[in-house]
Design an enzyme around this catalytic site. Structure first.
Site, short mmCIF file in Angstrom:
data_model
loop_
_atom_site.label_atom_id
_atom_site.label_comp_id
_atom_site.label_asym_id
_atom_site.label_seq_id
_atom_site.Cartn_x
_atom_site.Cartn_y
_atom_site.Cartn_z
N LYS A 22 0.83 -1.21 0.00
CA LYS A 22 0.00 0.00 0.00
C LYS A 22 0.86 1.26 0.00
O LYS A 22 0.65 2.17 -0.80
CB LYS A 22 -0.90 -0.05 1.24
CG LYS A 22 -1.76 1.19 1.47
CD LYS A 22 -2.91 0.89 2.40
CE LYS A 22 -2.62 1.13 3.86
NZ LYS A 22 -2.49 2.54 4.24
N ARG A 27 2.88 5.95 -3.32
CA ARG A 27 4.03 6.75 -3.74
C ARG A 27 4.29 6.61 -5.23
O ARG A 27 4.65 7.57 -5.91
CB ARG A 27 5.27 6.36 -2.91
CG ARG A 27 5.18 6.88 -1.47
CD ARG A 27 6.12 6.13 -0.56
NE ARG A 27 6.21 6.70 0.77
CZ ARG A 27 5.33 6.50 1.76
NH1 ARG A 27 4.26 5.74 1.56
NH2 ARG A 27 5.50 7.06 2.95
N GLY A 96 -4.98 8.36 5.20
CA GLY A 96 -4.07 9.33 5.82
C GLY A 96 -2.85 9.57 4.94
O GLY A 96 -2.37 10.71 4.82
N ARG A 124 -8.34 12.59 12.21
CA ARG A 124 -6.91 12.29 12.41
C ARG A 124 -6.07 13.57 12.40
O ARG A 124 -6.38 14.53 11.70
CB ARG A 124 -6.45 11.28 11.36
CG ARG A 124 -7.19 9.96 11.55
CD ARG A 124 -6.81 8.92 10.56
NE ARG A 124 -5.43 8.50 10.72
CZ ARG A 124 -4.83 7.66 9.90
NH1 ARG A 124 -5.48 7.17 8.86
NH2 ARG A 124 -3.59 7.30 10.10
N GLN A 169 4.87 9.42 6.99
CA GLN A 169 3.94 10.31 6.30
C GLN A 169 4.39 11.76 6.44
O GLN A 169 4.36 12.53 5.48
CB GLN A 169 2.52 10.13 6.84
CG GLN A 169 1.98 8.74 6.50
CD GLN A 169 0.57 8.50 6.94
OE1 GLN A 169 -0.03 9.32 7.63
NE2 GLN A 169 0.02 7.36 6.57
N ASP A 315 2.06 -0.87 11.99
CA ASP A 315 0.77 -1.37 11.51
C ASP A 315 0.52 -2.83 11.89
O ASP A 315 -0.60 -3.32 11.77
CB ASP A 315 0.67 -1.21 9.99
CG ASP A 315 0.62 0.26 9.58
OD1 ASP A 315 0.24 1.10 10.41
OD2 ASP A 315 0.96 0.57 8.42
N LYS A 342 -4.52 6.23 14.60
CA LYS A 342 -4.67 5.53 13.32
C LYS A 342 -6.15 5.55 12.91
O LYS A 342 -6.90 6.39 13.38
CB LYS A 342 -4.12 4.10 13.43
CG LYS A 342 -2.62 4.07 13.73
CD LYS A 342 -1.80 4.58 12.57
CE LYS A 342 -0.32 4.63 12.87
NZ LYS A 342 0.46 5.29 11.83
N ARG A 346 -6.18 2.50 18.09
CA ARG A 346 -5.84 1.07 18.00
C ARG A 346 -5.38 0.48 19.32
O ARG A 346 -5.25 -0.75 19.40
CB ARG A 346 -4.78 0.85 16.91
CG ARG A 346 -5.37 0.77 15.54
CD ARG A 346 -4.42 0.22 14.51
NE ARG A 346 -5.04 0.36 13.20
CZ ARG A 346 -4.38 0.60 12.07
NH1 ARG A 346 -3.07 0.70 12.08
NH2 ARG A 346 -5.04 0.72 10.93
N ARG A 389 -7.20 -2.97 9.78
CA ARG A 389 -6.20 -3.83 10.42
C ARG A 389 -6.77 -4.52 11.67
O ARG A 389 -6.38 -5.63 12.00
CB ARG A 389 -4.94 -3.05 10.75
CG ARG A 389 -4.30 -2.48 9.49
CD ARG A 389 -2.82 -2.28 9.57
NE ARG A 389 -2.38 -1.42 8.49
CZ ARG A 389 -2.07 -1.83 7.26
NH1 ARG A 389 -2.13 -3.10 6.96
NH2 ARG A 389 -1.69 -0.97 6.33
C1 S3P Z 1 2.54 4.98 6.20
C2 S3P Z 1 3.15 5.33 7.36
C3 S3P Z 1 2.68 4.94 8.69
C4 S3P Z 1 1.70 3.77 8.60
C5 S3P Z 1 0.67 3.96 7.52
C6 S3P Z 1 1.34 4.12 6.17
C7 S3P Z 1 3.09 5.47 4.91
O1 S3P Z 1 2.02 6.02 9.29
O2 S3P Z 1 1.06 3.58 9.82
O3 S3P Z 1 -0.21 2.86 7.44
O4 S3P Z 1 2.74 4.93 3.86
O5 S3P Z 1 3.90 6.39 4.96
P1 S3P Z 1 2.80 7.18 10.10
O6 S3P Z 1 3.70 7.87 9.17
O7 S3P Z 1 1.71 8.08 10.59
O8 S3P Z 1 3.52 6.46 11.19
#
Ligand code: S3P
Length: 429
Positions: A22, A27, A96, A124, A169, A315, A342, A346, A389
């Protein structure tokens, strides 16, 4: 949708191929959309989240089309987006990653846009990306740190930013903004979070340097290049845990991304004494992948999960709680407070639901403690809290509950892993 799960009376056997990652799929679409040239993305995720990103870039005027079920062709805009309308609303759905990364792209454009999300995404925290973007000169209004985000596109300048969170992120948002900003942008994080942005930026020719937890980016235009996406280790984790706890299981999971910044689950399984083998390691499009053999293990032991472990398995923590319920001793998870931010809280939701089926689990502010080994009984309904999840972790727990369990809101698995049940059917006899 309510899903019922029965105890798996027979071992899980055979071979499955895990679908697309994912994080990398998001990206791949984003970076190809802003790159120079045309490319093909192979093994694109069928999850709803990645389709939110794909739809968003189509509405931003990018020519993206499916050439078969899992491959897309993207014609990049060559750096600057030219949207169909100069003041549009883009819906990020439940994702997110879409909202936070796209904010970094749109903040430096010369048009205005609004990013919205569903009920969960609108709760969020977005301050974590708004604050550094504002330091770069961005103009963003939010609802007290939450979506909708109104972005008035502006020319940005580089910053030297020290993040308190180890969040891929946040890091990716700032690196994307840095790609178009004047000057140099440096980002530091307390522990290394997943580095797919850095890997893909390097693969696509960005001017980027990485040293442990410090990344420096200078203005660059990405060059389009075909991208083949690894299988998602976060999806594979449900199968790894199922294989370790369902008696007699022994199967192969093919094409699993084993990027070290994501592979915390493999380390934890090793620390707990689980039977896992990494076979045929190889590279695709700047990422490491392998096939994984997993076998039932009846002598799992507890472990402590904290600090630098956390971003490498953030995750996977819900399904690790299920694994810990079958390990001798006390498994302690700490430094994972961001789990509360999340798709659901969670920590609270996981603990509340697992207690119902007999897991000896206790909530703490920044994690949880599980005392094993417990016999899980079932005979009740678990809530998914609209969190993919949690739904999949409860399914795995259901495989070893004495009685049937029901999971409410099981359809949320479509967010990241629509093939989940179909693959379980392949290894169940
Ligand atoms: C992700 C980063 C993680 C992860 C999310 C996907 C990403 O989040 O929990 O499912 O693709 O960059 P955080 O950057 O908030 O830790």
């Amino acid at each position: 949708m309510i899903k019922t799960i029965k105890n798996s009376k027979t071992p899980l056997k055979g071979e499955i191929t895990i679908p697309s990652d994912k994080s990398i799929s998001h990206r791949a679409v984003m970076f190809s959309s802003i790159s120079q040239g045309e490319c093909i993305i192979k093994n694109f995720s069928s999850g709803a989240d990645c389709h939110s990103t794909l739809k968003l870039f189509k509405s931003l005027g990018i020519n993206i089309r499916f050439i078969d079920k899992k491959s897309i062709k993207v014609k990049g805009c060559g750096g600057r987006l030219k949207p169909l309308s100069k003041n549009s609303i883009y819906n990020c759905g439940n994702s997110g990653t879409t909202m936070r990364l796209v904010s970094g792209i749109l903040a430096g454009e010369n048009f205005d846009s609004v990013l919205t999300g569903d009920e969960s995404l609108s709760k969020r925290p977005m301050k974590r990306i708004i604050d550094p973007l504002i330091l770069m000169g961005a103009d963003i209004c939010s609802d007290n740190g939450h979506a909708p985000l109104s972005i008035h596109g502006k020319r940005l300048h580089g910053i030297n930013y020290c993040s308190k969170l180890a969040s891929a992120q946040v890091k990716s948002c700032i690196l994307l903004a840095g790609l178009k900003a004047d000057g140099t942008t440096t980002f530091k994080e307390p522990y290394l979070s997943r580095n797919h942005t850095e890997n893909l930026f390097k693969y696509l020719g960005a001017n980027i340097e990485t040293h442990d937890c410090k990344i420096t980016i200078r203005p660059s235009i990405l060059e389009a290049k075909d991208i083949d996406i690894a299988g998602d280790i976060s999806s594979a984790a449900f199968f790894m845990v199922a294989g370790l706890i369902v008696k007699g299981s022994d199967f192969i999971i093919k094409n699993v991304g084993i990027n070290p910044t994501r592979a915390g689950i493999i380390d934890i399984i090793n620390r707990m004494g689980g039977n896992i083998e990494i076979l045929n390691p190889r590279h695709i499009s700047g990422e490491e992948i392998a096939d994984v053999r997993i076998q039932y293990t009846d002598n799992l032991k507890s472990c402590i999960i904290k600090g630098a472990d956390i971003p490498r398995l953030i995750d996977e923590l819900p399904v690790i709680a299920v694994l810990a319920s079958q390990a001798e001793g006390e498994t302690i998870v700490k430094d994972a407070g961001d789990l509360r931010n999340k798709e659901s809280d969670r920590i609270k939701c996981l603990v509340k639901e697992l207690l119902k089926i007999g897991v000896d689990i206790e909530e703490s502010e920044d994690g949880f403690t599980v005392r094993g080994k417990s016999e899980l009984f079932g005979n009740n309904t678990l809530e998914s809290y609209h969190d993919h999840r949690l739904a999949m972790s409860f399914y795995v727990a259901g495989l070893i509950c004495k009685n049937e369990i029901a999971i409410n809101g099981f359809e949320w698995t479509k967010i990241s892993f629509p093939e989940f049940e179909e693959l379980f059917a392949l290894i169940s006899q």
